[in-house]
Design a protein around this motif. Structure first.
Motif, mmCIF file in Angstrom:
data_model
loop_
_atom_site.group_PDB
_atom_site.id
_atom_site.type_symbol
_atom_site.label_atom_id
_atom_site.label_comp_id
_atom_site.label_asym_id
_atom_site.label_seq_id
_atom_site.Cartn_x
_atom_site.Cartn_y
_atom_site.Cartn_z
ATOM 1 N N LEU A 319 -8.320 0.334 5.977
ATOM 2 C CA LEU A 319 -7.678 -0.970 6.107
ATOM 3 C C LEU A 319 -6.455 -0.904 7.019
ATOM 4 O O LEU A 319 -5.634 0.016 6.893
ATOM 5 C CB LEU A 319 -7.207 -1.492 4.740
ATOM 6 C CG LEU A 319 -8.245 -1.721 3.651
ATOM 7 C CD1 LEU A 319 -7.584 -2.438 2.474
ATOM 8 C CD2 LEU A 319 -9.434 -2.503 4.152
ATOM 9 N N PRO A 320 -6.288 -1.867 7.905
ATOM 10 C CA PRO A 320 -4.993 -2.011 8.572
ATOM 11 C C PRO A 320 -3.956 -2.416 7.540
ATOM 12 O O PRO A 320 -4.297 -3.055 6.539
ATOM 13 C CB PRO A 320 -5.242 -3.130 9.592
ATOM 14 C CG PRO A 320 -6.392 -3.895 9.046
ATOM 15 C CD PRO A 320 -7.246 -2.910 8.292
ATOM 16 N N VAL A 321 -2.702 -2.046 7.757
ATOM 17 C CA VAL A 321 -1.689 -2.279 6.733
ATOM 18 C C VAL A 321 -0.527 -3.114 7.269
ATOM 19 O O VAL A 321 -0.235 -3.113 8.463
ATOM 20 C CB VAL A 321 -1.137 -0.951 6.170
ATOM 21 C CG1 VAL A 321 -2.268 -0.103 5.605
ATOM 22 C CG2 VAL A 321 -0.372 -0.166 7.227
ATOM 23 N N ILE A 322 0.098 -3.813 6.342
ATOM 24 C CA ILE A 322 1.389 -4.464 6.575
ATOM 25 C C ILE A 322 2.311 -3.939 5.489
ATOM 26 O O ILE A 322 2.037 -4.117 4.299
ATOM 27 C CB ILE A 322 1.278 -5.992 6.516
ATOM 28 C CG1 ILE A 322 0.387 -6.507 7.648
ATOM 29 C CG2 ILE A 322 2.660 -6.635 6.590
ATOM 30 C CD1 ILE A 322 0.115 -8.003 7.595
ATOM 31 N N ALA A 323 3.382 -3.262 5.882
ATOM 32 C CA ALA A 323 4.202 -2.554 4.907
ATOM 33 C C ALA A 323 5.681 -2.652 5.260
ATOM 34 O O ALA A 323 6.048 -2.896 6.409
ATOM 35 C CB ALA A 323 3.777 -1.086 4.837
ATOM 36 N N THR A 324 6.502 -2.437 4.255
ATOM 37 C CA THR A 324 7.949 -2.479 4.432
ATOM 38 C C THR A 324 8.422 -1.308 5.294
ATOM 39 O O THR A 324 7.945 -0.176 5.157
ATOM 40 C CB THR A 324 8.651 -2.438 3.064
ATOM 41 O OG1 THR A 324 8.193 -3.552 2.288
ATOM 42 C CG2 THR A 324 10.158 -2.526 3.221
ATOM 43 N N ASP A 325 9.378 -1.583 6.150
ATOM 44 C CA ASP A 325 9.866 -0.602 7.116
ATOM 45 C C ASP A 325 10.880 0.342 6.469
ATOM 46 O O ASP A 325 12.082 0.286 6.738
ATOM 47 C CB ASP A 325 10.487 -1.328 8.313
ATOM 48 C CG ASP A 325 10.804 -0.387 9.470
ATOM 49 O OD1 ASP A 325 10.416 0.782 9.404
ATOM 50 O OD2 ASP A 325 11.453 -0.837 10.435
ATOM 51 N N PHE A 326 10.383 1.242 5.606
ATOM 52 C CA PHE A 326 11.183 2.307 5.012
ATOM 53 C C PHE A 326 10.851 3.622 5.718
ATOM 54 O O PHE A 326 9.761 3.757 6.290
ATOM 55 C CB PHE A 326 10.909 2.431 3.515
ATOM 56 C CG PHE A 326 11.493 1.328 2.676
ATOM 57 C CD1 PHE A 326 12.537 0.539 3.143
ATOM 58 C CD2 PHE A 326 10.997 1.058 1.409
ATOM 59 C CE1 PHE A 326 13.075 -0.473 2.370
ATOM 60 C CE2 PHE A 326 11.535 0.054 0.624
ATOM 61 C CZ PHE A 326 12.576 -0.712 1.108
#
Length: 402
Positions: A319-326
């Motif tokens: 899956l492509p992901v959308i995630a928090t920039d940590f």
């Protein structure tokens, strides 16, 4: 055969990290027994898993059952905290004593404590039995969601006992650096929360199970429905992102509040909830989605230093992901070019990222292709040798001959 005793403060039913470690060490020639909690009527007191790992559970009785009945009969007493808190402490001490006695009597070569709430008992059992001690810090519990009032105790336990172990493990490089600096110890070994590698071809499981009629893409979140995961924010953003389904897989304290918010926002047709599913079934659910989302918030250092199970699970499922920039999440997403990063707590940027990926099938395909390549490296099998190497050193074994 060299014996290993693992200690967990749960029923050991869906603990993927502990199960993978037990399987790896069992395959390497060790005899692994996991000591866990037993809830009569829910779990078995003893069992042997298919790979040969043994499980011994210590019952919460007698005080646990009586305390639960009392709490149900008098919720106000439990809320007030006085008599029920005393019973809770006594009940926990009872369980810890039972675990210590069982583990010390097991005469293991190495005792492996999973997370800080098992570390004192594991240390005492190791002292009583002459075993070596390994501590696996799954979380950074001195700054963890919901652990505020225990922070000083956690710090005291780790500061006192981590320098006295024979090996320390944690889940990310950032956390390893923290432990090394905070407690003046050698940097712990890093074992990320990666799933085992599996071929996860796209499925229709979510669409069929929920009866989804529209051909809209499915955005999945899987994991605990807990505070600080950005889930309320995700639902608010979902109200402004049309032509997409949002599916949350898991359970937790926020389950009912999230369902209520979903109804208040008029999202019942597009937002769906699936309860906790067995670990063996989870990959087929994940692979039936189109985008994996991880909107975790910067509410504590534990969140800021995470990479989390779900990010790797999305990768294995393609899956492509959308995630928090940590930092740890950024390192993975950018190194493998598998999705979009958004600032923590930014509704507008989260909406923008979702809209962009939903509206650009070619971009989704590119990221999905990259995740399949990344999955060859970001899996549990690629780091098993590090765990086995640690145990060979502790057991005094030659690396090539377990």
């Amino acid at each position: 055969m060299t014996r290993i005793a693992m200690l967990v403060w749960n029923e050991f039913r869906n603990d993927a990290r502990v199960l993978k470690q037990a399987q790896t060490l069992q395959s390497a020639g060790y005899l692994v027994t996991v000591f866990a909690l037993h809830t009569p009527g829910v779990t078995r007191s003893k069992e042997t898993l298919m790979d040969g790992t043994r499980v011994v559970r210590v019952a919460r009785r007698p005080l646990w059952r009586w305390r639960r009945v009392k709490a149900q009969q008098s919720p106000s007493a439990s809320a007030a905290g006085n008599p029920m808190t005393v019973l809770r402490v006594v009940a926990r001490l009872w369980i810890h004593i039972g675990l210590i006695a069982r583990i010390a009597g097991h005469r293991a070569t190495v005792i492996h404590a999973h997370d800080v709430n098992t570390l004192p008992s594991a240390w005492l059992a190791a002292r009583l039995s002459g075993a070596k001690l390994v501590y696996d810090a799954h979380e950074l519990s001195t700054s963890r969601e919901g652990y505020g009032r225990y922070r000083k105790w956690v710090a005291l336990i780790e500061r006192t006992l981590m320098p006295r172990t024979d090996g320390n493990i944690t889940t990310t490089e950032t956390r390893a650096k923290f432990f090394a600096r905070a407690y003046a110890i050698a940097r712990p070994q890093v074992l990320q929360n990666r799933p085992r590698f599996s071929n996860s071809p796209p499925t229709q499981r979510i669409r069929n199970e929920l009866g989804l009629l529209q051909p809209w893409p499915i955005i999945v979140y899987q994991g605990g429905l807990q505070q600080g995961r950005g889930l309320e924010r995700l639902l608010r953003v979902a109200a402004r992102v049309p032509d997409a389904y949002f599916v949350l897989i898991g359970g937790g304290k926020l389950c009912v509040p999230l369902m209520t918010l979903c109804n208040e926002l008029g999202l019942a047709e597009r937002v769906h909830f699936i309860p906790v599913v067995p670990l063996a079934d989870l990959p087929s659910y994940t692979a039936s989605a189109d985008i994996g989302v991880q909107p975790i918030e910067n509410t504590c250092l534990n969140h800021f230093t995470t990479d989390s199970n779900k990010l790797f699970e999305y990768v294995i499922a393609g899956l492509p992901v959308i995630a928090t920039d940590f930092p740890e999440i950024r390192r993975i997403v950018r190194a493998h070019d598998i999705g979009l990063l958004v600032p923590a707590g930014d509704d507008v940027q989260l909406q923008t990222a979702l809209t962009r990926l939903l509206g650009d099938p070619a971009l989704r395909r590119r990221y999905a292709g990259n995740t399949l390549i990344a999955a060859r490296y970001l899996n549990w099998e690629q780091q098993e040798a590090e765990l086995v190497g640690l145990y060979h050193r502790l057991a005094g074994k030659d690396q090539g001959h377990p």
